[in-house]
Design a protein around this motif. Structure first.
Motif, mmCIF file in Angstrom:
data_model
loop_
_atom_site.group_PDB
_atom_site.id
_atom_site.type_symbol
_atom_site.label_atom_id
_atom_site.label_comp_id
_atom_site.label_asym_id
_atom_site.label_seq_id
_atom_site.Cartn_x
_atom_site.Cartn_y
_atom_site.Cartn_z
ATOM 1 N N UNK A 265 0.540 -10.851 8.418
ATOM 2 C CA UNK A 265 0.357 -9.949 7.277
ATOM 3 C C UNK A 265 -0.804 -8.995 7.541
ATOM 4 N N UNK A 266 -1.871 -9.517 8.120
ATOM 5 C CA UNK A 266 -3.040 -8.711 8.454
ATOM 6 C C UNK A 266 -2.664 -7.606 9.453
ATOM 7 N N UNK A 267 -1.928 -7.995 10.494
ATOM 8 C CA UNK A 267 -1.509 -7.019 11.507
ATOM 9 C C UNK A 267 -0.552 -5.987 10.905
ATOM 10 N N UNK A 268 0.319 -6.438 10.008
ATOM 11 C CA UNK A 268 1.269 -5.524 9.373
ATOM 12 C C UNK A 268 0.539 -4.502 8.513
ATOM 13 N N UNK A 269 -0.487 -4.954 7.806
ATOM 14 C CA UNK A 269 -1.291 -4.036 6.999
ATOM 15 C C UNK A 269 -1.941 -2.970 7.883
#
Length: 464
Positions: A323-327
Motif C-alpha cells: 500500500x505504501x509503495x502504491x501510494x
C-alpha cells in the motif's frame, strides 16, 4: 479528530466529528467519501516517528480526559509542553511509541513474492529497490516468473509466500475453477487501467472491429481482465469472441515475438508490452483499455488464506509495504524514478524510455503520433468488492462458472476491503467509506446490487 491530529491542541476536539470517526466535520467526511486519496492530509506531512508519537499521545489523552471540556481547560491552564511532560512522568510515551511503531513480531521476515515482468506489477517490484519492504521490517525477494500458470502453481506449492496475480485469479482459485479450490485473498489492487489493444502494423486499415473476423488475438490468461475486456469490446461491436475470432493465452513477455512472427494479429496486454511492440515497429495502439472502462482493475497482490493464518503479522507488514509503495507510485512526480528502478533485467528488462512512456502517459502510438494521457495507468490499492462482482458476471457470461452465484459472498471472501480500510487508516491514508460502487463499461452502468439484471442485458454470451 484524526488519529494524527495534535492531542495537545486545546482547540481540537477529541470526539469524532463525523459518522466514521476519521474527519473533523461532516463536510470533511462528505468530501472524502467515495474517494481514495493515496496521500497524507496536510496535518500528516511529517515523519513516521512523529505520526506514531501523535497516535500514542492521542490515545493517552483520550484515556486521561474522556471529556473534551476538561482536556481543553487543562491545556489552557498549563500549556502543551507542560502537559506532555506531565503525562510522560506517569506514562512511558517514548517506549509506547517505539512498541507501536514496531508492531507485533513478524513470524517471517524473509519472504518470496513472485511477479510477471509487466508494469502492472509496479508496486510489488519497486518496493524492493526503493526500500518499501525494508521500511516495514521485511527482507523480500521478488522473483521474476515466466507466466501466470507458473505464478499460480508456485504460490499454491508455497514456493512463493505471496504473489502478483491477475485480479480475477484469486477468485478462480478460491472457486476451484480448473483445479481444486484453495482460498486466496486480495488485500490490494496493483494497478488500474494500464492495458491496451495493439494490432500488427499490417492491420492499420482495419480500425473497425467488424473487419476483425478470423483474426487471432493473444490474452495473458483465461482468468484475466484482458480476456473479459477484449471479449466485452468484441461483443459490443457485434463479434462473438468464441466463434468470430481466435483467442489464445500467451505469456505477456512472449507476445511481441508472436506478433513479429505473424502468429497473432493483435493482443490486449499490459502497457509495457504494447509500448514495446510500438518501440520495435511491429504494432500500433488501437486503443487504451481505459477507453473500454476507465478505472478498471487489472492486477492484484494476492496471498493464500493459509499464509494469513500462519503468518498474520508478516502478511500485515507485507500489505502495508504494498500500500505504501502504491501510494508513492500514484504520484506523477515519482514515475520517472520508478521507471529507472524497475527497468533492469532482474525486474522488467525493458528500455527506460518504454517504461517512461507507460508511466508518464506521454507515448508514441505507432501511427506516427504522440499522445498524452496521465491516467493511461494509475495506482489505487483499494480492493473494491464491486470489481469482484463484475468479474463474476463475466465468468458466468462466458461459461467459466455455471448455476447460481452468491456474488457478494464470494467478493467479500476474496477482496479484503474491510481489512485494507483499516491498514490504510493506520497509515494515515484516506480509504473509501464504502466497499461497493457503480461504474460504467462502454456506456453501460454496472450496479453491483443487480448483477443478474446486468447479465441479462448481454445478447452475445456463451450458450448454456
Amino acid at each position: 479528530m484524526s488519529t494524527f491530529d495534535d492531542p495537545f491542541d486545546a482547540g481540537r476536539e477529541l470526539g469524532a466529528g463525523c459518522i466514521c470517526g476519521r474527519h473533523r466535520s461532516v463536510s470533511e467526511h462528505e468530501r472524502a467519501e467515495g474517494a481514495l486519496r493515496c496521500e497524507p492530509v496536510p496535518n500528516e506531512l511529517q515523519s513516521d516517528e512523529k505520526r506514531y508519537e501523535g497516535v500514542v499521545a492521542s490515545a493517552v489523552m483520550r484515556a486521561v480526559f474522556p471529556r473534551d471540556a476538561a482536556r481543553r481547560a487543562f491545556l489552557k491552564s498549563v500549556g502543551a509542553s507542560t502537559a506532555l511532560a506531565a503525562l510522560s512522568q506517569f506514562f512511558p510515551l517514548k517506549t509506547a511509541t517505539e512498541v507501536f511503531a514496531e508492531g507485533a513480531a513478524l513470524e517471517k521476515k524473509d519472504l518470496k513474492v513472485g511477479f510477471i515482468p509487466i508494469t502492472c506489477a509496479t508496486p510489488i517490484i519497486m518496493a524492493a529497490p526503493l526500500g518499501f519492504y525494508a521500511k516495514h521490517g521485511l527482507n523480500v525477494e521478488v522473483v521474476k516468473t515466466a507466466g501466470w500458470a507458473v505464478i499460480r502453481d508456485k504460490t499454491i506449492n508455497k514456493e512463493y509466500d505471496a504473489s502478483h496475480m491477475l485480479a480475477p485469479m484469486p477468485i478462480a482459485l478460491t472457486l476451484g475453477l480448473g483445479a481444486q479450490p484453495i482460498p486466496f485473498v486480495v488485500p490490494a489492487i496493483e494497478n488500474i487501467n494500464g492495458q491496451g489493444i495493439v494490432l500488427a502494423v499490417k492491420h492499420k486499415d482495419k480500425r473497425n472491429p467488424a473487419d476483425w473476423k478470423g483474426m487471432k488475438f493473444a490474452i495473458p490468461f483465461d482468468y484475466s481482465m484482458h480476456n473479459y475486456l477484449l471479449r466485452y469490446y468484441l461483443a459490443e461491436n457485434g463479434l462473438d469472441p468464441d466463434t468470430d475470432v481466435q483467442l489464445r493465452a500467451v505469456p505477456p513477455p512472449e507476445m511481441v515475438a508472436n506478433l513479429r512472427a505473424d502468429n497473432i494479429d493483435g493482443f490486449l496486454a499490459p502497457d509495457n508490452i504494447c509500448q514495446r511492440a510500438i518501440y520495435d515497429g511491429v504494432g500500433f495502439m488501437h486503443m487504451l483499455s481505459k477507453e473500454i472502462w476507465d478505472g478498471h482493475p487489472c492486477c492484484s497482490f494476492a496471498a493464500s488464506r493459509e499464509f494469513i493464518t500462519t503468518s498474520p503479522n508478516s502478511f500485515a507488514a507485507l500489505t502495508r509495504a504494498i500500500v505504501d509503495a502504491t501510494a508513492y507510485a500514484a504520484k506523477a512526480e515519482n514515475r520517472k524514478e520508478i521507471a529507472e528502478a524497475i527497468a533492469p533485467a532482474n525486474y522488467i528488462n525493458a528500455p527506460v524510455t518504454v517504461l517512461e512512456q507507460v508511466l508518464t502517459g506521454t507515448y508514441a502510438d505507432g501511427l506516427g503520433g504522440v499522445k498524452t494521457d496521465t491516467r493511461r495507468v494509475d495506482f489505487d490499492p483499494f480492493p473494491w468488492q464491486s470489481f469482484a462482482v463484475w468479474m463474476l458476471t463475466q465468468m458466468k457470461r462466458w461459461g467459466q462458472i455455471k448455476g447460481d452465484v452468491d456474488y457478494k459472498a464470494i467478493a467479500e471472501q476474496v477482496y479484503l476491503a474491510t481489512d485494507t480500510k483499516k491498514v490504510m487508516a493506520e497509515m494515515g491514508l484516506t480509504p473509501p467509506t464504502m466497499s461497493y460502487k457503480s461504474f460504467s463499461v462502454m456506456g453501460t452502468t454496472f450496479d453491483p446490487d443487480k448483477p443478474e439484471d446486468y447479465l441479462a442485458t448481454f445478447k452475445i454470451r456463451k450458450s448454456s
